[in-house]
Structure formats: C-alpha cells, structure tokens
Design an enzyme around this catalytic site. Structure first.
Site, PDB file in Angstrom:
ATOM      1  N   HIS A 147       0.865  -1.180   0.000  1.00 55.92           N
ATOM      2  CA  HIS A 147       0.000   0.000   0.000  1.00 55.92           C
ATOM      3  C   HIS A 147       0.907   1.237   0.000  1.00 55.92           C
ATOM      4  CE1 HIS A 147      -3.704  -2.319   0.555  1.00 55.92           C
ATOM      5  NE2 HIS A 147      -2.925  -3.122   1.259  1.00 55.92           N
ATOM      6  N   GLY A 197      -5.655   1.543   5.163  1.00 58.49           N
ATOM      7  CA  GLY A 197      -6.307   1.562   6.454  1.00 58.49           C
ATOM      8  C   GLY A 197      -7.531   2.456   6.495  1.00 58.49           C
ATOM      9  N   GLY A 198      -7.845   2.914   7.704  1.00 62.45           N
ATOM     10  CA  GLY A 198      -9.057   3.690   7.916  1.00 62.45           C
ATOM     11  C   GLY A 198     -10.215   2.850   8.410  1.00 62.45           C
ATOM     12  N   TYR A 225     -10.910  -2.288  -3.081  1.00 63.74           N
ATOM     13  CA  TYR A 225     -11.839  -3.331  -2.626  1.00 63.74           C
ATOM     14  C   TYR A 225     -13.137  -3.300  -3.437  1.00 63.74           C
ATOM     15  CZ  TYR A 225      -9.739  -4.904   1.869  1.00 63.74           C
ATOM     16  OH  TYR A 225      -8.961  -5.478   2.832  1.00 63.74           O
ATOM     17  N   HIS A 278      -8.451  -9.783  -3.031  1.00 69.24           N
ATOM     18  CA  HIS A 278      -8.329  -9.842  -1.581  1.00 69.24           C
ATOM     19  C   HIS A 278      -9.299 -10.890  -1.066  1.00 69.24           C
ATOM     20  CE1 HIS A 278      -8.632  -8.261   2.645  1.00 69.24           C
ATOM     21  NE2 HIS A 278      -9.873  -8.707   2.491  1.00 69.24           N
ATOM     22  N   ARG A 325      -4.728 -16.506   5.417  1.00 74.38           N
ATOM     23  CA  ARG A 325      -5.496 -15.726   6.387  1.00 74.38           C
ATOM     24  C   ARG A 325      -5.969 -16.579   7.554  1.00 74.38           C
ATOM     25  NH1 ARG A 325      -8.116 -11.005   6.736  1.00 74.38           N
ATOM     26  NH2 ARG A 325      -7.562 -10.381   4.625  1.00 74.38           N
ATOM     27  N   ASP A 376       2.171  -7.068   1.992  1.00 75.40           N
ATOM     28  CA  ASP A 376       1.048  -6.230   2.433  1.00 75.40           C
ATOM     29  C   ASP A 376       1.593  -5.014   3.182  1.00 75.40           C
ATOM     30  OD1 ASP A 376      -1.585  -5.467   2.577  1.00 75.40           O
ATOM     31  OD2 ASP A 376      -2.189  -6.956   4.057  1.00 75.40           O
ATOM     32  N   SER A 414      -3.121  -1.813   6.634  1.00 73.42           N
ATOM     33  CA  SER A 414      -3.671  -1.944   7.977  1.00 73.42           C
ATOM     34  C   SER A 414      -3.983  -3.411   8.243  1.00 73.42           C
ATOM     35  CB  SER A 414      -4.949  -1.109   8.100  1.00 73.42           C
ATOM     36  OG  SER A 414      -5.588  -1.353   9.329  1.00 73.42           O
TER      37      SER A 414
END
Length: 390
Positions: A65, A70-71, A132, A197, A229, A287, A291
C-alpha cells in the site's frame, strides 16, 4: 555506485544456483556472467569482492500500500505512505502498489503518482487500478483504458471478495471486471490480472470457480492473495493453487507475534508444497503499509498493526532456515514467479540483459548489499542512498 561494477566471486542464485561467478554491470543492466571476468581496461570500474556471499535478484513485492491504506477504525487508523528506506531495508527493488478498503478517500491517481515518485528516485514501481470496491475506482473512467493508457498499471485489485468490507460483487460483476482487465491488458501489453483480496467468509474461492464456469475466462486470470489468512482458506488454497497463481501474505516478521488467525508464511508454504501446489504458482508479498485490523465477534475493530515491507525478506529467509525450501526455490516466490505472473520485463532474474536489481547476503542470509538498476542503496548493511524526505 554507478557506471561499471564488477562483482567477483559471488555464489550466484539466479534464482537457480549457478555456483561461483563474476557479474559485470553497466548501464543499469547485467552485461556478463562468467566464472572469471577481466576488469575492463580504460574505464572506471568498481570492484566488489563478494567472496563468501550469495548474490540474488532484488525482491519483487507484489502487494504494498505504497500510498497508505487503512481507515477501518476511523481517520486515526489511516496508515502512512511507504518510504523508500522501508523497501531498501527489505531488499525490495520492485514494488506493486494497491489501494485497499479505502477506495473512497484515496484515489488511483495518488497511487500512480506515488509509483512515479518511487521510479524517479531509482526503484521500480507499478500499481493496480481499483480497490476493494466493485465497480472499481479508476483514473480514466474505465479499467480497460487505465491498463491501456497508464504505463504503471498492470492489473486491477485488490478487489475484495468473501469479506464483510467488500462490496459483495456478483459473479456477473466479477466476470465483467475480469473481461475489462483482459482487454485492457491486451491493448496495453500488460498482465491484466484480477488481484483478489480474500476475506474470512466461508467457501472464499466459490466466486472464482463460478466466474470461470459461467464464462470463457481462464482461471489464471484471477490471482488471489491472503491465502494464509486462516487454516480453512489455506486448505482450500491447496486445490486452487494447482490451477492458478496464489499469494501468501508475509505482513509481520517471523519473530513477531501473529495478528489474528493468520498462518505463518513458513507453515503456509509447507502446506502448499506438501499438498502438491506447483512452486511456479506460489508467490509471497508483504502487504506493506497495509492496515492489519483485528475485529471482535461483532465485527468491531479492536486493534490494528501496520504491515512491514521488510517482513517479505525476513519470511523468505525463515522458509530457508526452517528447511521448508532451499534458497533457490524460496527465492522464486519473491522474484521470478511474480515477474512472470505480472509480465515485468527484465525483472526477477540474474541473467544477461536483465535489470541490475541485486542483493548480496551473508551465508546466514543476513542482508548486506542492495543494488537497484545498477545504483547502490545499501552497502554492508548501511543505507548509502536515500529517497526524498528521508
């Protein structure tokens, strides 16, 4: 370091083991590789004695990124842009940037400009258009024209599926996105992959299989990440990885505690290889600057960390040290494989005519030298070239 460089007596991994060689660099390219090379006469040439050291291609980090991310937990959880020193310390000479959850307050335009800034300072950078969300945010108004017109754009992603934060694309929407990426890739001479993703939802790869079944798209058009994951997605990835490229996330150093239910890259690699996934279909990315949120059972964020680009080299080395893969095979997942999958010309290999993106490491794999396009960024473990604002 500029001009002509002659690296002597290195144990070369191209990534396959070539044995002890001399390597001549000029004009940012590898010009010669041989058991013994004479120093050029009449021109200035720097000699590096790499006796006892391993010479490897610079790493390609296919998921960073670079413009921040994030956020998920509000404005205070936005992550900062990547700094060149973060890439250099991790042996990363080529980076592919992406947006993530936030395709609303962050833009493809800012991502492309960050890639241009990285390029202007001497490393190699590319990006994915989109985020996304589906429909994907773009720079020109269309995914296909982004790929056709914008040099840095190699595909679309990271498009989120099987995740509560995704836009829950239908199979028809995913097919249209992949078709636009395919056409744009053809027009622009790009890989044109859909970088997906993968979230925590059950049966995460179902949408990929359905899109292939309901269209004439090859499954290789889809390139999912975060396959470690959790244990269930990793189990399912063993079968998918026999058909298309899949990506392991190495967001934290192997010596740091895990965040959430992730499977460590060393164990994920072991399970994929033991399960029969061809090594050519496996990549690993950091990654970086992403975030890494942790959620409670109600989906509320309860904490977050930031992905570190240097985790890529650290986990690659851990895979070797833990005897999961020998160095020449572990290196493929972070050099040759991503270069092939993303169609990055002259990247990912030590070969005549290839870009002089090189790493020198000690026998214990501690990183010592980083060279990008024939320019030295790290020598004897110390950064010698800096990016803007460092």
């Amino acid at each position: 370091m500029s001009g002509l460089i002659l690296i002597r007596n290195a144990d070369v991994y191209a990534p396959e083991a070539l044995g002890r060689k001399d390597v001549l660099i000029a004009g940012g390219k590898i010009q010669a590789i041989a058991s013994s090379l004479e120093e050029p006469v009449g021109v200035e040439c720097r000699i590096i004695d790499a006796d006892g050291m391993k010479l490897m291609p610079g790493l390609i980090d296919g998921h960073v990124h670079i413009a921040g991310a994030g956020g998920d937990g509000g404005p205070a959880t936005r992550t900062p842009e990547v700094q060149l020193k973060q890439l250099v310390r991790g042996g990363i000479t080529t980076v592919i940037g992406c947006l993530g959850t936030d395709g609303i307050t962050r833009s493809v335009g800012s991502l492309v400009m960050k890639a241009k800034a990285i390029r202007a300072q001497g490393l190699s950078a590319y990006v994915y258009t989109g985020s996304y969300q589906v429909p994907a945010p773009t720079l020109t108004g269309e995914v296909s024209s982004d790929l056709a017109y914008i040099e840095e754009i190699v595909g679309v992603g990271e498009t989120a599926v099987a995740d509560r934060r995704s836009s829950s694309p239908t199979v028809e929407e995913l097919i249209k996105l992949a078709k636009a990426t395919l056409v744009g890739g053809l027009l622009g001479g790009k890989a044109g992959v859909v970088h997906l993703h993968m979230g925590d939802s059950d049966n995460p790869f179902a949408l990929i299989y359905e899109a292939v079944e309901k269209s004439d798209l090859p499954i290789t058009r889809f390139y999912p990440t975060h396959v470690n994951r959790n244990s269930q997605i990793l189990k399912d990835a063993v079968e998918l990885g026999k058909l298309t490229a899949i990506d392991i996330t190495a967001a934290v150093d192997p010596m740091e505690p895990l965040w959430g239910k992730e499977i460590r890259p060393v164990e994920a690699m072991r399970q994929l290889v033991d399960g029969g996934v061809p090594l050519d279909n496996i990549t690993m990315t950091s990654d970086g600057c992403g975030s890494l949120p942790e959620f409670d059972e109600n989906g509320h964020i309860i904490g977050a960390k930031i992905g570190e680009p240097s985790a890529l080299y650290a986990n690659m080395a851990d895979i070797v040290r833990q005897d999961v893969l020998p160095l020449e095979k572990a290196l493929k997942t972070v050099t040759e494989n991503p270069a092939r999958i993303l169609r990055l010309k002259d990247k990912g290999r030590i070969a005549i005519g290839a870009d002089a993106d090189l790493l020198l490491a000690h026998d214990n794999l501690s990183l010592s030298w980083v060279v990008a396009a024939g320019q030295s960024w790290m020598e004897n473990g110390e950064q010698v070239r800096k990016g803007s604002f460092e």
